[in-house]
Scaffold this motif. Structure first.
Motif, mmCIF file in Angstrom:
data_model
loop_
_atom_site.group_PDB
_atom_site.id
_atom_site.type_symbol
_atom_site.label_atom_id
_atom_site.label_comp_id
_atom_site.label_asym_id
_atom_site.label_seq_id
_atom_site.Cartn_x
_atom_site.Cartn_y
_atom_site.Cartn_z
ATOM 1 N N SER A 168 0.810 -1.226 0.000
ATOM 2 C CA SER A 168 0.000 0.000 0.000
ATOM 3 C C SER A 168 0.835 1.264 0.000
ATOM 4 C CB SER A 168 -0.934 0.013 1.206
ATOM 5 O OG SER A 168 -1.783 -1.102 1.176
ATOM 6 N N VAL A 169 2.119 1.154 0.311
ATOM 7 C CA VAL A 169 2.938 2.362 0.321
ATOM 8 C C VAL A 169 2.861 3.060 -1.038
ATOM 9 C CG1 VAL A 169 5.141 1.315 -0.342
ATOM 10 C CG2 VAL A 169 5.119 3.273 1.222
ATOM 11 N N HIS A 170 2.689 2.276 -2.102
ATOM 12 C CA HIS A 170 2.488 2.866 -3.433
ATOM 13 C C HIS A 170 1.194 3.671 -3.485
ATOM 14 C CE1 HIS A 170 5.720 1.141 -5.763
ATOM 15 N NE2 HIS A 170 5.477 -0.043 -5.255
ATOM 16 N N ASP A 171 0.135 3.083 -2.981
ATOM 17 C CA ASP A 171 -1.157 3.770 -3.003
ATOM 18 C C ASP A 171 -1.093 5.040 -2.158
ATOM 19 O OD1 ASP A 171 -2.720 1.600 -4.418
ATOM 20 O OD2 ASP A 171 -2.001 0.471 -2.702
ATOM 21 N N ILE A 172 -0.434 4.922 -1.016
ATOM 22 C CA ILE A 172 -0.330 6.083 -0.127
ATOM 23 C C ILE A 172 0.440 7.207 -0.808
ATOM 24 C CG2 ILE A 172 0.608 6.883 2.084
ATOM 25 C CD1 ILE A 172 0.134 3.910 3.056
ATOM 26 N N ASP A 173 1.528 6.828 -1.479
ATOM 27 C CA ASP A 173 2.274 7.853 -2.211
ATOM 28 C C ASP A 173 1.397 8.512 -3.270
ATOM 29 O OD1 ASP A 173 4.742 9.240 -3.130
ATOM 30 O OD2 ASP A 173 4.276 8.104 -4.946
ATOM 31 N N LEU A 174 0.597 7.709 -3.973
ATOM 32 C CA LEU A 174 -0.301 8.275 -4.989
ATOM 33 C C LEU A 174 -1.303 9.232 -4.357
ATOM 34 C CD1 LEU A 174 -1.106 5.065 -7.071
ATOM 35 C CD2 LEU A 174 0.248 7.017 -7.828
ATOM 36 N N ILE A 175 -1.834 8.830 -3.209
ATOM 37 C CA ILE A 175 -2.836 9.662 -2.538
ATOM 38 C C ILE A 175 -2.213 10.999 -2.139
ATOM 39 C CG2 ILE A 175 -4.247 9.831 -0.443
ATOM 40 C CD1 ILE A 175 -4.459 6.657 -0.717
ATOM 41 N N LEU A 176 -1.008 10.940 -1.577
ATOM 42 C CA LEU A 176 -0.326 12.180 -1.190
ATOM 43 C C LEU A 176 -0.066 13.042 -2.419
ATOM 44 C CD1 LEU A 176 2.215 10.782 1.446
ATOM 45 C CD2 LEU A 176 0.014 11.907 1.869
ATOM 46 N N TRP A 177 0.260 12.404 -3.520
ATOM 47 C CA TRP A 177 0.507 13.128 -4.770
ATOM 48 C C TRP A 177 -0.777 13.797 -5.270
ATOM 49 C CZ3 TRP A 177 0.976 10.300 -10.073
ATOM 50 C CH2 TRP A 177 1.433 11.182 -11.054
ATOM 51 N N PHE A 178 -1.850 13.031 -5.305
ATOM 52 C CA PHE A 178 -3.100 13.567 -5.859
ATOM 53 C C PHE A 178 -3.741 14.602 -4.932
ATOM 54 C CE2 PHE A 178 -2.663 10.138 -8.877
ATOM 55 C CZ PHE A 178 -3.239 10.656 -10.027
ATOM 56 N N TYR A 179 -3.653 14.379 -3.646
ATOM 57 C CA TYR A 179 -4.245 15.362 -2.725
ATOM 58 C C TYR A 179 -3.311 16.564 -2.529
ATOM 59 C CZ TYR A 179 -8.205 12.386 -1.323
ATOM 60 O OH TYR A 179 -9.361 11.648 -1.299
ATOM 61 N N GLY A 180 -2.039 16.373 -2.691
ATOM 62 C CA GLY A 180 -1.118 17.501 -2.589
ATOM 63 C C GLY A 180 -0.624 17.733 -1.181
ATOM 64 N N GLN A 181 0.424 18.539 -1.092
ATOM 65 C CA GLN A 181 1.119 18.767 0.175
ATOM 66 C C GLN A 181 0.212 19.355 1.258
ATOM 67 O OE1 GLN A 181 4.422 18.123 0.708
ATOM 68 N NE2 GLN A 181 4.915 17.484 -1.374
ATOM 69 N N GLU A 182 -0.792 20.120 0.828
ATOM 70 C CA GLU A 182 -1.595 20.804 1.836
ATOM 71 C C GLU A 182 -2.486 19.853 2.625
ATOM 72 O OE1 GLU A 182 -4.052 20.807 -1.891
ATOM 73 O OE2 GLU A 182 -1.938 20.882 -1.364
ATOM 74 N N ASP B 244 -11.141 17.422 5.071
ATOM 75 C CA ASP B 244 -12.376 16.751 4.682
ATOM 76 C C ASP B 244 -12.216 15.935 3.394
ATOM 77 O OD1 ASP B 244 -14.826 16.257 5.820
ATOM 78 O OD2 ASP B 244 -15.898 17.669 4.544
ATOM 79 N N ARG B 245 -11.164 15.168 3.386
ATOM 80 C CA ARG B 245 -10.980 14.186 2.324
ATOM 81 C C ARG B 245 -10.781 12.829 2.994
ATOM 82 N NH1 ARG B 245 -7.894 17.114 -2.529
ATOM 83 N NH2 ARG B 245 -7.391 19.103 -1.573
ATOM 84 N N VAL B 246 -10.949 11.803 2.215
ATOM 85 C CA VAL B 246 -10.768 10.466 2.757
ATOM 86 C C VAL B 246 -10.186 9.579 1.654
ATOM 87 C CG1 VAL B 246 -13.081 9.611 2.152
ATOM 88 C CG2 VAL B 246 -11.953 8.724 4.187
ATOM 89 N N ALA B 247 -9.484 8.545 2.062
ATOM 90 C CA ALA B 247 -8.997 7.567 1.098
ATOM 91 C C ALA B 247 -9.192 6.198 1.715
ATOM 92 C CB ALA B 247 -7.523 7.802 0.779
ATOM 93 N N TYR B 248 -9.400 5.212 0.858
ATOM 94 C CA TYR B 248 -9.491 3.859 1.413
ATOM 95 C C TYR B 248 -8.729 2.885 0.542
ATOM 96 C CZ TYR B 248 -13.662 3.008 -1.618
ATOM 97 O OH TYR B 248 -14.534 2.875 -2.662
ATOM 98 N N LEU B 249 -8.149 1.901 1.192
ATOM 99 C CA LEU B 249 -7.157 1.047 0.575
ATOM 100 C C LEU B 249 -7.530 -0.422 0.677
ATOM 101 C CD1 LEU B 249 -4.027 2.569 2.347
ATOM 102 C CD2 LEU B 249 -4.940 3.194 0.107
ATOM 103 N N TYR B 250 -7.055 -1.150 -0.285
ATOM 104 C CA TYR B 250 -7.123 -2.615 -0.211
ATOM 105 C C TYR B 250 -5.795 -3.152 -0.713
ATOM 106 C CZ TYR B 250 -8.562 -7.421 -1.478
ATOM 107 O OH TYR B 250 -8.641 -8.796 -1.614
ATOM 108 N N CYS B 251 -5.221 -4.080 0.025
ATOM 109 C CA CYS B 251 -4.010 -4.751 -0.447
ATOM 110 C C CYS B 251 -4.205 -6.244 -0.257
ATOM 111 C CB CYS B 251 -2.765 -4.244 0.271
ATOM 112 S SG CYS B 251 -2.930 -4.072 2.048
#
Lengths: 355, 355, 355, 355
Positions: free
Chosen positions: C184-198, C234-241
Motif C-alpha cells: 500500500s505504500v504505493h497507493d499512499i504515495d499516490l494519494i499524497l501526490w493527488f491530494y497535494g502537500q496541503e 475533509d478528504r478520505v482515502a481507502y485502501l485494499y491490499c
C-alpha cells in the motif's frame, strides 16, 4: 378458469409506491392490485387516473385498506418511519407482507416486525432487498455457491448515487437514518447473503466527509463515507457510499475468494451503446437505482407473490433484514464517534474491544 | 371500468410462438390473448396447459381462429412459408397484423402483403423487426438523428449465432432462404432505418464459406458469409453473418458518421457479472438472440398494440420489410453467383453494371 | 562529440536490481551503467555474463563501488533494510541517489535520509515510486490538475498481487514491514501526490485477514487488508491490499472529485487481446507489478538521470517518501491493535482522538 | 570488450525516418546508428542537432551513405516511390535491409526486391510490417497456433485513421497507391500471417465512398472503403479502412475460428485511464498509428538487428510483402472497376471468374 391470483394492496404512492403499483398492475401475472393507500391527496389523484380504471380501490386510511374484502397481501412502500407499524398491523390481520427496505432505521423496531411475523408462521413476510433478485447478483451467488472462487473472504461493495444538484437528499437526512442506513444497507444485505448465516460480524468502523453538503453534519450525516466490517470467521468487507457520482448510479460489488473473484457491475452502463467522438469512446450510466434495478424490482414482487400463492419458502429470511439494519446503524454511529464498534458473537454490541 | 384492450390471436406455438403467447398473456397490459392457432398437436397440448387456464381458445385451423368472436389482431409466428398467406387472410378479414420477420423469402410475395395492407389503410400491419425496439438501438438512432455523429456513411452490422453443435440450422436451410435472409435481414433492416428512406441501394456483393457444415452447399447456403451494400448517396454498409460463435450470440452494429461513431453491443455480455480466475477476467455472452432481445420483443408487441388501440402511426413502414428481403435475397444470390448485383434507383435489379 | 552521460552504479542485483541494471545499460540513453555491487556470488556471476561485456565493473563491497572512478549516481535496489545506510553513504560521498521504495520501514530511519540529503542540496535524491511515472497515472494527474473532476475528495486505491502458490512472501514478511508497507505504500504515495502537500493526514484505521497464510499472524501481518485514511481537509482515502488475486496483478486507483472521477486500471489487462471461447469473452491480466509498470520503471530512471544532468527539479520531493512510510506504518499498527491512530496536523502521532 | 553491434544507416528523416533514427540511437542496444541520408535540407538540420552529437554521419546522397565505412545494414524510411531502388542498391552493395512498408505500390517492382535479395541469401532483407511485432498480435498468433480457436476461417481487420482536418492525406493520394495500399496492406499482411502460406487468395472485391474528400475520386481513391478477400481453402477475410475516425486510431482485428475467436484491440484505448463525468464514462484513443504501435516499431528493429548479427531466420519472409501488395492493388482496382478480381492458385490474376 383463470388460475387464482393474489389480491394485493399497496401502501404508499410516492416515487417507489407508484412504481410498485404499476408493476403489480401490469407486470405480475399472478397478482391483482386491488387497493392502494396513500395519505397524500396528490398521490390519490394519480391513483384515480392510473389505477382506478383497472378497478383498484383507493384509500386515504391504511387501516381501512386492510379491511378491503379479499385482501391477501400488502406491499409497503411508505416512508420508513411507518414501515414497522404498518407491517405489524398487516401481519396481525393475516396479510402477507412485502416491506420496502429498511424495515426501520432502528434495529429494535425492525426486530418487532420479526417478532410479529414469528407468531404467524403461515404468513410470508419479506423485506424488499431488490438486489437479491438482480440477474447478475444471482449469477454471482450461484457461481460462488458452486465453488468457483473458493472461500469468499473479502467483499467490496458500494452504493453511489448520481449527484443531485437539487440536494434533495439533505432534507431526507433527518429521517433516513443516515447514508449507511439509506444506501449501504443494500451492500450489507448482499454481504450477509454472500457470506451466509454462519458469518458473524465482529466489528465495524467508518469515516466520512461532506464534500458538497456541509449542512449534513447537523444530521450527523455525510455525503461520502467508507466503512470496514470485520467478521469472526476471518472475513472482511469494505464499503463506500456516496451522493456524488457525476456520471450516474454506480453500484458495484466485488466478491473476492481464495481462488477467484466475482464482480457485479464493474463496468456500469445504461445500455449497450458506445459513443465515439472527439472526446473518446464513452458510454452513459444509469441515472438512478431504479434504472439499474427495475427488472429486479419486478422479479422481486413476482417471487414474493409466487411464494404466497404456492406456500413455498421465501428467498430470504426476515431476520437478516434486522441484522443489516444493526450493522448499518453501527457504521453510522462510528461515522460520528470515530470509534470502532464491537459485536459479541451473539450479535449484541460490546462496550469493550474483542480482539 | 377497465380500459379497453386489444383482443389478439397468435398464429404458431413453436419456439417464438410460445414466447409471443406468454408475452401477450402476461407482459402486454393493453392486450388480451384470446386465441391461439397451431397445426401441431404437441404445441396444442402446451397451449392447453399454459394458455387455456387463462381463457385462451385453441385452434388447429387458422381460418377458424380468424372467426374467433371479437378478434381484433393477429400475431403471426408460424413458419416463414405461410406468413404471407396468413397475413393476407388476416388483413382481408379486418385484423391488425404483427408478422414475424421475414414477411417471406421472396420479395414478390412480401410485396403482396404490402398490397393487401394498402387496400385496408385502417389496419395496422407491421413486420416484427424486433431490434428496432431495443433500447440501445433506439438510443443510437436518437443520438444519430440529433446530429451527434454527422452524416452516417458506413455501417458495419453482424448477426452471429452461437455454434449449435446439433447443426439444427442445416435442416432449416431448405426453407430459410439462406443465411442472409435468415440472419442479415435484421442488419439490413437496421441499415435502412439508420440511413433512411432517401438512401437507395445501388449494388450488393457477397462471399461465404462452409467451415462447419459443407452440406449447406447443397442448399446454396453457407455457415459464415460477408457482404457489401453500396448506396446511391455515397454510403456503404458491410455485413457479417455466422453460425459459428463459440462464446454466444454476437449481434453488433457500428454506425460511422463524419463526426463520430455509435456502436451497439460492441461489448457483448449476458449480464453485468465479470469472473476473475486463473484464466483471466471474463464475462459470459447471451446464448441466443432471445436472451439478447427479450425485452425488445415485449416492447415491440406493446407498441404494436398501442398503435392499434390508439390509431397512431406504426414505428416503421411495412414496405421497408420488402426492401430488406429484396436486399437479403440479392446478397444470397451473389453468394452463389459471385456476381455483384446492381439495382436501379427505382429498386429494380439491373442486368448491367451501373457505375 | 557525444553528449555527456551520467555514470551510474547499481546497488543490488536481485530481481529488481537486475531489471534496473539492464534498463540502465540499454534503455537510458543519457546514463552509463559503470558499476554494480552485490554481496551475492550468484548475482555477481549473472553480472559477469550480462554486464561485464559492456564494461560494467562488478563489486562485492558497496563502499568500494562508491569509490569507482567517475561515479556520479547510485541506484539502490538492495533489500530494504540497507537502503538507508547505503543512501546516506552515497549522499555523503557526493552521489545522486535513486533509492527503491520504501526508504525504510521505519519513518525515523527514512527521515535520516532526508536529513542527509538536505545537507547536500546540490544532489538529486529520489525515492523510486514508479507509479508516478506511469503514463496513465500522469494523465489522471494532469486532468485532475486542470480541474476536470472538481476537488478530489475520495480516493480508492489497491495494490493486489497475483496469488503466489509458493507463498514466498511469507518469509519476506519478517523484513517487509508488513503488507501496508510493502504494497500500500504505493497507493499512499499516490494519494499524497493527488491530494497535494496541503492535505494532512488526521487518522488511519485498518483491518485484515489471513485467508491463505495464517502463519503471517506470527509476523503481525495479513494476506488481505483494508484501511481508511482521513485527512484534515475533509478528504478520505481507502485502501485494499492483497496477495490473493487469482487472475493477476490488479492495481487500481479511483480519484473521485466533486464533478467527476478518474479511474486508473479499472479494466486490468495484460495486453490488447480478447479471447472468445466456450467460457465467454476474456482477457488475461499482468502476472506481476513489473509486467504492469515496466515502462514506468524505465521512464523513472530516465527522468532521474535528466534531472541530475540538467540540474532540474526532481518530479517529487523526498520528504513525501517519509510521509508515505509513516502512514503505512500506522496502518500496519492499526491492523494489529485494531485502534484508530491519530495524527496531529504537524504529522506527529497523537495519543488521543482528535475529533 | 563490448559485444559487437550492427552498424546501421537510416535512409529518410521524415516523420517515420526521425522516429526510426531515434530508436536506432537509443532503443536498440545491439545496433549503432552510424549514418543518415536525406535529400531534405531541413531534415539534415534536424539530424545535425539530434544525431550528429552522437557521431552519426549525415548524407545528402544515398549512394554516398552506402559507402560509409563499416556500414552493415540500411533501414529504408524514405517515400515509397524510391523504396525499391534504394533497397536493391543496398542489397547489391551487401547490406542487410529493413524497408518500410510497402516495398512498392506495384507488385512487379516489389518482386524486383525479392529477386535481388534471392541472389544474396547471406543478407537479411525484411519489409517492416510492424504489427507482426506487436505483443497483442503475437499473443493472438501464439494462441491460434496452439489450436485455441480451431481452424481460423474468417478474419475481420480494419485500419482506421483519426480524422485529419487538414486533409493532408489527399495530397498523399497521388503516390500512396490508394487507401488499400496505404492502410489495408497491414491488415492483408496480418491475414496472410494468420492464415499461413498454404492459403491462396482466390478473389477480391471492394467498395468505397468519399464522405469527407470527394476530390479523392480524381486519384481513384476513397476516404472509406470495404473489401472482401476469398481464399481457395474456404476461408474469407473482410476489411475496412478509413480516414474518418473521430475518436482516434482504431486498428482492430478479429480472427474467428471454428472453436473460438481472438480479437486484437476490440477496446481501443490510449492508456489505462477512464474518465467519469456528466457525459458518462469514457476513455481516450491513440491519436495515430505510432501512438498505438510505438513499442512494436522498436521491437521490430531490435529483432531485425538480432537476426543480422546472429544470422538467424527473420520472423517473416520477404515474398509475403509482395503478396500483400498484390492483394492491396487488386482491392484498389476493384474499388474503381467494381469488378471482382480473380486469382489463379499460382497467384496470377485471371481474366475470368474461377468459381
Amino acid at each position: 378458469m383463470t388460475p387464482s391470483t393474489l389480491k394485493v394492496g399497496c401502501a404508499g404512492a410516492g416515487r417507489m409506491g407508484k412504481r410498485h403499483a404499476m408493476n403489480l398492475l401490469h407486470r405480475t401475472p399472478r397478482a391483482d392490485l386491488v387497493a392502494i393507500f396513500t395519505p397524500d391527496a396528490d398521490e390519490r389523484e394519480w391513483a384515480k387516473a392510473n389505477l382506478e380504471p383497472y378497478g383498484v380501490a383507493i384509500y386515504d386510511d391504511y387501516d381501512s385498506m386492510l379491511q378491503h374484502t379479499g385482501l391477501e397481501a400488502v406491499l409497503i412502500a411508505t416512508v420508513t418511519t411507518v414501515h414497522a407499524e404498518q407491517a405489524i398491523k398487516a401481519i396481525n390481520t393475516g396479510k402477507h407482507v412485502l416491506c420496502e427496505k429498511p424495515l426501520s432505521t432502528s434495529a429494535e423496531i425492525s426486530q418487532s416486525i420479526v417478532d410479529a411475523a414469528n407468531k404467524r408462521p403461515e404468513l410470508k413476510v419479506m423485506c424488499g432487498f431488490s438486489r437479491r433478485f438482480d440477474a447478475s447478483y444471482r449469477d454471482a451467488w450461484t457461481k460462488m455457491s458452486a465453488g468457483l472462487i473458493g472461500k469468499p473472504s473479502v467483499i467490496r461493495s458500494q452504493t453511489c448515487d448520481k449527484i443531485d444538484p437539487t440536494g434533495a437528499f439533505v432534507a431526507f437526512a433527518a429521517t433516513s437514518g443516515g447514508i449507511f442506513c439509506d444506501c449501504s444497507v443494500h451492500d450489507i444485505d448482499l454481504i450477509l447473503w454472500f457470506y451466509g448465516q454462519e458469518s458473524k460480524v465482529k466489528s465495524v468502523v467508518a469515516s466520512g466527509i461532506t464534500s458538497l453538503h456541509p449542512e449534513l453534519r447537523e444530521y450527523n450525516d455525510c455525503d461520502n463515507a467508507v466503512g470496514i466490517i470485520e467478521f469472526y470467521d476471518d472475513r472482511v468487507a469494505y464499503l463506500y457510499c456516496s451522493r456524488m457520482m457525476a456520471a450516474g448510479q454506480e453500484d458495484t460489488t466485488e466478491i473476492i475468494g481464495t481462488r477467484g473473484k466475482l464482480v457485479v457491475n464493474g463496468h456500469a452502463q445504461r445500455n449497450l451503446l458506445s459513443i465515439f467522438d472527439a472526446s473518446g469512446a464513452r458510454r452513459e450510466l444509469p441515472a438512478h437505482y431504479y434504472e439499474r434495478f427495475e427488472v429486479a424490482f419486478v422479479d422481486e414482487v413476482n417471487e414474493f407473490v409466487a411464494s404466497c400463492l404456492d406456500d413455498t419458502q421465501l428467498p430470504m429470511q426476515l431476520s437478516g433484514a434486522v441484522d443489516a439494519v444493526k450493522i448499518a446503524k453501527a457504521l453510522q454511529d462510528s461515522l460520528v464517534s470515530h470509534q470502532r464498534i464491537w459485536f459479541k458473537q451473539n450479535g449484541e454490541r460490546s462496550d469493550k474491544a474483542l480482539l
